[in-house]
Scaffold this motif. Structure first.
Motif, PDB file in Angstrom:
ATOM      1  N   ILE A   1      -7.709  -5.061  10.123  1.00  0.00           N
ATOM      2  CA  ILE A   1      -8.755  -5.940   9.607  1.00  0.00           C
ATOM      3  C   ILE A   1      -9.148  -6.871  10.744  1.00  0.00           C
ATOM      4  O   ILE A   1      -8.287  -7.472  11.391  1.00  0.00           O
ATOM      5  CB  ILE A   1      -8.238  -6.759   8.410  1.00  0.00           C
ATOM      6  N   ARG A   2     -10.452  -7.015  10.968  1.00  0.00           N
ATOM      7  CA  ARG A   2     -10.933  -7.840  12.085  1.00  0.00           C
ATOM      8  C   ARG A   2     -11.882  -8.931  11.594  1.00  0.00           C
ATOM      9  O   ARG A   2     -12.708  -8.697  10.703  1.00  0.00           O
ATOM     10  CB  ARG A   2     -11.671  -6.977  13.105  1.00  0.00           C
ATOM     11  N   GLY A   3     -11.761 -10.101  12.220  1.00  0.00           N
ATOM     12  CA  GLY A   3     -12.701 -11.192  12.014  1.00  0.00           C
ATOM     13  C   GLY A   3     -12.538 -11.918  10.693  1.00  0.00           C
ATOM     14  O   GLY A   3     -11.734 -11.563   9.838  1.00  0.00           O
ATOM     15  N   ASP A   4     -13.360 -12.975  10.561  1.00  0.00           N
ATOM     16  CA  ASP A   4     -13.340 -13.794   9.349  1.00  0.00           C
ATOM     17  C   ASP A   4     -13.921 -13.044   8.157  1.00  0.00           C
ATOM     18  O   ASP A   4     -13.615 -13.364   7.008  1.00  0.00           O
ATOM     19  CB  ASP A   4     -14.130 -15.090   9.582  1.00  0.00           C
ATOM     20  N   ASP A   5     -14.762 -12.059   8.428  1.00  0.00           N
ATOM     21  CA  ASP A   5     -15.358 -11.269   7.349  1.00  0.00           C
ATOM     22  C   ASP A   5     -14.441 -10.158   6.859  1.00  0.00           C
ATOM     23  O   ASP A   5     -14.807  -9.413   5.952  1.00  0.00           O
ATOM     24  CB  ASP A   5     -16.692 -10.663   7.808  1.00  0.00           C
ATOM     25  N   ARG A   6     -13.266 -10.019   7.477  1.00  0.00           N
ATOM     26  CA  ARG A   6     -12.254  -9.018   7.101  1.00  0.00           C
ATOM     27  C   ARG A   6     -12.830  -7.594   7.108  1.00  0.00           C
ATOM     28  O   ARG A   6     -12.733  -6.857   6.150  1.00  0.00           O
ATOM     29  CB  ARG A   6     -11.648  -9.348   5.737  1.00  0.00           C
ATOM     30  N   ILE A   7     -13.414  -7.225   8.239  1.00  0.00           N
ATOM     31  CA  ILE A   7     -13.999  -5.891   8.396  1.00  0.00           C
ATOM     32  C   ILE A   7     -12.878  -4.886   8.656  1.00  0.00           C
ATOM     33  O   ILE A   7     -12.013  -5.104   9.507  1.00  0.00           O
ATOM     34  CB  ILE A   7     -15.022  -5.859   9.558  1.00  0.00           C
ATOM     35  N   VAL A   8     -12.907  -3.766   7.939  1.00  0.00           N
ATOM     36  CA  VAL A   8     -11.913  -2.705   8.094  1.00  0.00           C
ATOM     37  C   VAL A   8     -12.301  -1.848   9.290  1.00  0.00           C
ATOM     38  O   VAL A   8     -13.427  -1.345   9.373  1.00  0.00           O
ATOM     39  CB  VAL A   8     -11.835  -1.833   6.817  1.00  0.00           C
ATOM     40  N   VAL A   9     -11.378  -1.700  10.233  1.00  0.00           N
ATOM     41  CA  VAL A   9     -11.614  -0.914  11.440  1.00  0.00           C
ATOM     42  C   VAL A   9     -10.571   0.204  11.504  1.00  0.00           C
ATOM     43  O   VAL A   9      -9.364  -0.059  11.468  1.00  0.00           O
ATOM     44  CB  VAL A   9     -11.523  -1.785  12.711  1.00  0.00           C
ATOM     45  N   THR A  10     -11.045   1.438  11.585  1.00  0.00           N
ATOM     46  CA  THR A  10     -10.156   2.582  11.736  1.00  0.00           C
ATOM     47  C   THR A  10      -9.796   2.694  13.208  1.00  0.00           C
ATOM     48  O   THR A  10     -10.670   2.786  14.057  1.00  0.00           O
ATOM     49  CB  THR A  10     -10.844   3.878  11.264  1.00  0.00           C
ATOM     50  N   GLU A  11      -8.512   2.707  13.521  1.00  0.00           N
ATOM     51  CA  GLU A  11      -8.073   2.746  14.911  1.00  0.00           C
ATOM     52  C   GLU A  11      -7.684   4.139  15.375  1.00  0.00           C
ATOM     53  O   GLU A  11      -7.907   4.498  16.516  1.00  0.00           O
ATOM     54  CB  GLU A  11      -6.905   1.770  15.104  1.00  0.00           C
TER      55      GLU A  11
ATOM     56  N   GLY B   1     -15.720  -0.099   8.479  1.00  0.00           N
ATOM     57  CA  GLY B   1     -16.954  -0.773   8.844  1.00  0.00           C
ATOM     58  C   GLY B   1     -17.467  -1.739   7.788  1.00  0.00           C
ATOM     59  O   GLY B   1     -18.458  -2.423   8.007  1.00  0.00           O
ATOM     60  N   MET B   2     -16.795  -1.796   6.668  1.00  0.00           N
ATOM     61  CA  MET B   2     -17.191  -2.705   5.578  1.00  0.00           C
ATOM     62  C   MET B   2     -16.093  -3.751   5.399  1.00  0.00           C
ATOM     63  O   MET B   2     -14.965  -3.586   5.860  1.00  0.00           O
ATOM     64  CB  MET B   2     -17.365  -1.921   4.266  1.00  0.00           C
ATOM     65  N   ALA B   3     -16.435  -4.836   4.698  1.00  0.00           N
ATOM     66  CA  ALA B   3     -15.454  -5.878   4.413  1.00  0.00           C
ATOM     67  C   ALA B   3     -14.400  -5.349   3.451  1.00  0.00           C
ATOM     68  O   ALA B   3     -14.695  -4.552   2.563  1.00  0.00           O
ATOM     69  CB  ALA B   3     -16.152  -7.098   3.819  1.00  0.00           C
ATOM     70  N   LEU B   4     -13.148  -5.794   3.659  1.00  0.00           N
ATOM     71  CA  LEU B   4     -12.068  -5.419   2.763  1.00  0.00           C
ATOM     72  C   LEU B   4     -12.354  -6.023   1.389  1.00  0.00           C
ATOM     73  O   LEU B   4     -12.633  -7.218   1.275  1.00  0.00           O
ATOM     74  CB  LEU B   4     -10.733  -5.945   3.299  1.00  0.00           C
ATOM     75  N   PRO B   5     -12.344  -5.235   0.324  1.00  0.00           N
ATOM     76  CA  PRO B   5     -12.611  -5.766  -1.021  1.00  0.00           C
ATOM     77  C   PRO B   5     -11.649  -6.903  -1.363  1.00  0.00           C
ATOM     78  O   PRO B   5     -10.497  -6.932  -0.931  1.00  0.00           O
ATOM     79  CB  PRO B   5     -12.387  -4.552  -1.930  1.00  0.00           C
ATOM     80  N   GLU B   6     -12.147  -7.839  -2.165  1.00  0.00           N
ATOM     81  CA  GLU B   6     -11.393  -9.051  -2.479  1.00  0.00           C
ATOM     82  C   GLU B   6     -10.073  -8.787  -3.189  1.00  0.00           C
ATOM     83  O   GLU B   6      -9.138  -9.585  -3.078  1.00  0.00           O
ATOM     84  CB  GLU B   6     -12.250  -9.990  -3.323  1.00  0.00           C
ATOM     85  N   GLN B   7      -9.965  -7.671  -3.920  1.00  0.00           N
ATOM     86  CA  GLN B   7      -8.724  -7.406  -4.668  1.00  0.00           C
ATOM     87  C   GLN B   7      -7.568  -7.002  -3.751  1.00  0.00           C
ATOM     88  O   GLN B   7      -6.435  -6.916  -4.193  1.00  0.00           O
ATOM     89  CB  GLN B   7      -8.941  -6.350  -5.766  1.00  0.00           C
ATOM     90  N   TYR B   8      -7.833  -6.775  -2.453  1.00  0.00           N
ATOM     91  CA  TYR B   8      -6.789  -6.366  -1.515  1.00  0.00           C
ATOM     92  C   TYR B   8      -6.480  -7.490  -0.536  1.00  0.00           C
ATOM     93  O   TYR B   8      -7.379  -8.142  -0.015  1.00  0.00           O
ATOM     94  CB  TYR B   8      -7.224  -5.136  -0.715  1.00  0.00           C
ATOM     95  N   ASP B   9      -5.185  -7.696  -0.273  1.00  0.00           N
ATOM     96  CA  ASP B   9      -4.758  -8.652   0.754  1.00  0.00           C
ATOM     97  C   ASP B   9      -4.685  -7.982   2.115  1.00  0.00           C
ATOM     98  O   ASP B   9      -4.801  -8.647   3.139  1.00  0.00           O
ATOM     99  CB  ASP B   9      -3.383  -9.227   0.414  1.00  0.00           C
ATOM    100  N   ASP B  10      -4.428  -6.669   2.109  1.00  0.00           N
ATOM    101  CA  ASP B  10      -4.300  -5.896   3.338  1.00  0.00           C
ATOM    102  C   ASP B  10      -4.827  -4.487   3.054  1.00  0.00           C
ATOM    103  O   ASP B  10      -5.076  -4.123   1.900  1.00  0.00           O
ATOM    104  CB  ASP B  10      -2.832  -5.837   3.778  1.00  0.00           C
ATOM    105  N   ILE B  11      -4.949  -3.697   4.110  1.00  0.00           N
ATOM    106  CA  ILE B  11      -5.428  -2.325   3.942  1.00  0.00           C
ATOM    107  C   ILE B  11      -4.378  -1.528   3.178  1.00  0.00           C
ATOM    108  O   ILE B  11      -3.189  -1.577   3.491  1.00  0.00           O
ATOM    109  CB  ILE B  11      -5.722  -1.676   5.305  1.00  0.00           C
ATOM    110  N   VAL B  12      -4.833  -0.773   2.200  1.00  0.00           N
ATOM    111  CA  VAL B  12      -3.954   0.057   1.382  1.00  0.00           C
ATOM    112  C   VAL B  12      -4.391   1.509   1.560  1.00  0.00           C
ATOM    113  O   VAL B  12      -5.588   1.809   1.560  1.00  0.00           O
ATOM    114  CB  VAL B  12      -4.034  -0.348  -0.108  1.00  0.00           C
ATOM    115  N   PHE B  13      -3.415   2.396   1.717  1.00  0.00           N
ATOM    116  CA  PHE B  13      -3.703   3.816   1.896  1.00  0.00           C
ATOM    117  C   PHE B  13      -3.255   4.600   0.678  1.00  0.00           C
ATOM    118  O   PHE B  13      -2.293   4.234   0.006  1.00  0.00           O
ATOM    119  CB  PHE B  13      -2.974   4.367   3.132  1.00  0.00           C
ATOM    120  N   GLU B  14      -3.946   5.688   0.419  1.00  0.00           N
ATOM    121  CA  GLU B  14      -3.513   6.658  -0.578  1.00  0.00           C
ATOM    122  C   GLU B  14      -2.909   7.828   0.179  1.00  0.00           C
ATOM    123  O   GLU B  14      -3.531   8.361   1.091  1.00  0.00           O
ATOM    124  CB  GLU B  14      -4.687   7.150  -1.418  1.00  0.00           C
TER     125      GLU B  14
END
Length: 176
Positions: free
Chosen positions: A45-55, A148-161
């Protein structure tokens, strides 16, 4: 897993008709697995907008395998007698394999099965090339998470399936 075991037991019955150096042979293989959807290895997650970045993702992935090879019929002009058996230089058969280890240090996490072509060298080594079915683990973003989108508010961190999928792979193995 159930499909793999049924296929494995079915193929083991073909060993009665096998010709060559051995009825079946254990081999060490290098496989290249194809993923239907990119396997996400790492993201942040990057920046104040919590943008999800695939590394790091994988569309294909090499891995080490333990395989069992069955050769059913052979062709070739250079047929010779080895240990009382008629050995052809080129053979057709099947392979079944289990992944020894993958990038996540998971052992026995994938299974493969498919047809193969084997080549017997002068020193009785068998080199096999096969194209077959594989079942392996997958890893994608959880619902509503998009790169490339902001992490949805219901998540504190990136979650994978994590799950499994059936796909195809190229296998090259050498008998030992």
């Amino acid at each position: 897993m159930k499909k793999f075991l049924i296929s494995f037991l079915t193929l083991s019955n073909f060993s009665v008709f096998a010709e060559g150096v051995d009825e079946w042979q254990l081999s060490f293989g290098l496989g290249v697995e194809q993923y239907r959807e990119a396997y996400i290895d790492s993201a942040s997650i990057r920046g104040d907008d919590r943008i999800v970045v695939t590394e790091k993702t994988y569309d294909t992935r090499p891995s080490a395998w333990l395989t069992m090879n069955w050769n059913i019929s052979g062709i070739g002009n250079n047929t010779r007698i080895v240990d009382g058996n008629d050995v052809s230089d080129t053979k057709f058969g099947f392979f079944a394999g289990v992944k020894l280890i993958d990038g996540d240090s998971s052992a026995f996490s994938s299974f493969a099965l498919g047809p193969q072509v084997s080549f017997v060298t002068l020193d009785k080594k068998t080199i096999s090339v096969g194209l077959g079915w594989v079942t392996h683990g997958t890893r994608t973003y959880a619902n509503n998470i998009q790169a490339g989108m902001a992490l949805p508010e219901q998540y504190d961190d990136i979650v994978f399936e994590e799950g499994t999928e059936n796909s195809y792979m190229l296998m090259m193995s050498v008998g030992f």
